[in-house]
Design a protein around this motif. Sequence first.
Motif, mmCIF file in Angstrom:
data_model
loop_
_atom_site.group_PDB
_atom_site.id
_atom_site.type_symbol
_atom_site.label_atom_id
_atom_site.label_comp_id
_atom_site.label_asym_id
_atom_site.label_seq_id
_atom_site.Cartn_x
_atom_site.Cartn_y
_atom_site.Cartn_z
ATOM 1 N N CYS A 105 39.348 29.122 92.397
ATOM 2 C CA CYS A 105 40.804 29.217 92.279
ATOM 3 C C CYS A 105 41.404 30.370 93.071
ATOM 4 O O CYS A 105 42.478 30.855 92.737
ATOM 5 N N ALA A 153 40.357 24.363 90.777
ATOM 6 C CA ALA A 153 39.972 25.219 89.658
ATOM 7 C C ALA A 153 38.839 24.500 88.950
ATOM 8 O O ALA A 153 38.725 23.276 89.023
ATOM 9 N N SER A 154 38.027 25.277 88.277
ATOM 10 C CA SER A 154 36.976 24.635 87.508
ATOM 11 C C SER A 154 36.683 25.419 86.235
ATOM 12 O O SER A 154 36.985 24.962 85.140
ATOM 13 N N CYS A 155 36.137 26.621 86.339
ATOM 14 C CA CYS A 155 35.620 27.295 85.148
ATOM 15 C C CYS A 155 36.705 27.948 84.278
ATOM 16 O O CYS A 155 36.532 28.112 83.089
ATOM 17 N N ARG A 156 37.807 28.330 84.868
ATOM 18 C CA ARG A 156 38.903 29.065 84.210
ATOM 19 C C ARG A 156 38.438 30.389 83.627
ATOM 20 O O ARG A 156 39.058 30.924 82.708
ATOM 21 N N GLY A 182 36.771 32.955 85.870
ATOM 22 C CA GLY A 182 36.409 33.894 86.927
ATOM 23 C C GLY A 182 34.964 33.855 87.353
ATOM 24 O O GLY A 182 34.418 34.883 87.758
ATOM 25 N N ILE A 183 34.310 32.696 87.278
ATOM 26 C CA ILE A 183 32.906 32.680 87.652
ATOM 27 C C ILE A 183 32.577 31.591 88.677
ATOM 28 O O ILE A 183 31.584 31.693 89.390
ATOM 29 N N CYS A 184 33.420 30.579 88.836
ATOM 30 C CA CYS A 184 33.066 29.508 89.773
ATOM 31 C C CYS A 184 33.579 29.781 91.186
ATOM 32 O O CYS A 184 33.068 29.249 92.154
ATOM 33 N N GLY A 185 34.607 30.615 91.299
ATOM 34 C CA GLY A 185 35.122 30.962 92.616
ATOM 35 C C GLY A 185 36.008 29.898 93.251
ATOM 36 O O GLY A 185 36.242 29.923 94.446
ATOM 37 N N CYS A 225 42.855 32.243 87.836
ATOM 38 C CA CYS A 225 42.466 32.154 86.428
ATOM 39 C C CYS A 225 42.254 33.526 85.798
ATOM 40 O O CYS A 225 42.195 33.651 84.579
#
Lengths: 117, 241
Positions: free
Chosen positions: B62, B52-55, B57-60, B74
């Motif tokens: 998770c 996970a990274s952005c939490r 819905g934009i980094c893709g 997320c």
Amino acid sequence: MEEMHTKKVLEPVWWFFQIITGILLLVLVSLHLYVTHFASEKALDYSSVIGRLSSPGFKVLYAVLLLAVVYHGINGMRAIFLDLTMSDVTKRIVNILSLIVALLLFGYGVYLLANIG
Amino acid sequence: MEEREVTFIVKRFYRNEWREDRYEFKAVRGMTVLDGLFHIRDNIDPSLSFRASCRMGICGSCGMVINGKAMLACSTQIFDLGTDVVRIEPLRNMEALKDLISDFDDFFEKHRRVKPYLIRKEEKSIEEGEYIQTPDELRKYRQYSLCIKCGLCYDACSITGSNKEYLGPAALASACRFIMDSRDQGEDERIPLVSDHTGCWRCHFMAECSEVCPKEVDPADAIQKLKRKALIYSLKRLFRR
Ligand code: HEM
Ligand code: SF4
Ligand code: SF4
Ligand code: FES
């Protein structure tokens, strides 16, 4: 720059024919079902069947229907087989076998149409 | 605040072995599945692995399978799932690395293969100015450019599962994004790539990829456009000879 080989050039054409034969089937199968089940009570009597198969118009119609069914069915099956992971050799075998089976089915059907009635 | 006892059943992978672990905890309204996983890792089992990274819905990162369907953890509210037992698995159609982390190498390799960048036959110099594009020209591909490479479509596509070589929905949508771009001149390179046995002809338009896509990229639609483009391209080639 990548050269587009004849085989690759033809792949979209096969797909196009799949759609054309699909539309053709919709028309011809409806016609076929109408003639054999709705037009007359006696449509499936031996004499009526032979009668239809003796008329040049029906012969041509059935040859076209046969061509459409064989192409559509075999090319459709080919598409499904190619959906599996396979080596280039196996792909070739699928392509060649599809062609042979299609030619045999069509040839046998045309042979029967030519000799009946 | 609304609270509820929930059970996460997580399919885990470690050192070539699969197992399932059950975690029970109190979820509050507003908690996402990703929040739940963080809660488990921080309070119950620190060995649980996920990306996970952005939490937001934009980094893709998770993407995972939640109650049978590929989703972004997320962007998925626990209370929206309609059940207190939540089954979580890593994305299918990819190798598992550890727990919910899947190997994206193949996914990105296929993305690379469709040359996801503008190709020009002749470059303009900076002095000559930009490549101008009208809003209508932008609209032709904008939707396909929204892909965040989350891999959800890759999970949903049954052909990606049955044929290891199939480029898959995301890479093909990416190819479409550049082929439909008025500034791009890479047709001669890209169309042959997407038009062979591993490309758009493997897609049978069940559109499950578009169903799961969190960014409404609609890869299934992109692939049907590619089929039409490839046909027109081929006919031109056949009759030019
Ligand atoms: C009512 C007439 C029919 C129509 C309008 C029709 C239409 C189509 C179309 C448009 C496709 C292309 C799908 C694609 O691009 O992926 C297709 C594929 C196919 N059709 Fe038909 N079809 C008809 C009848 C049949 C019949 C009678 C058979 C069985 C003998 C059949 C077997 C197949 C198969 C196996 C495929 C390949 C599956 C695929 O590529 O997704 N079709 N059909
Ligand atoms: S529409 Fe095509 S790419 Fe999308 S899931 Fe179906 S087969 Fe796969
Ligand atoms: S097309 Fe949609 S589902 Fe597929 S990787 Fe891109 S954003 Fe994710
Ligand atoms: S954490 Fe970035 S998309 Fe979910």
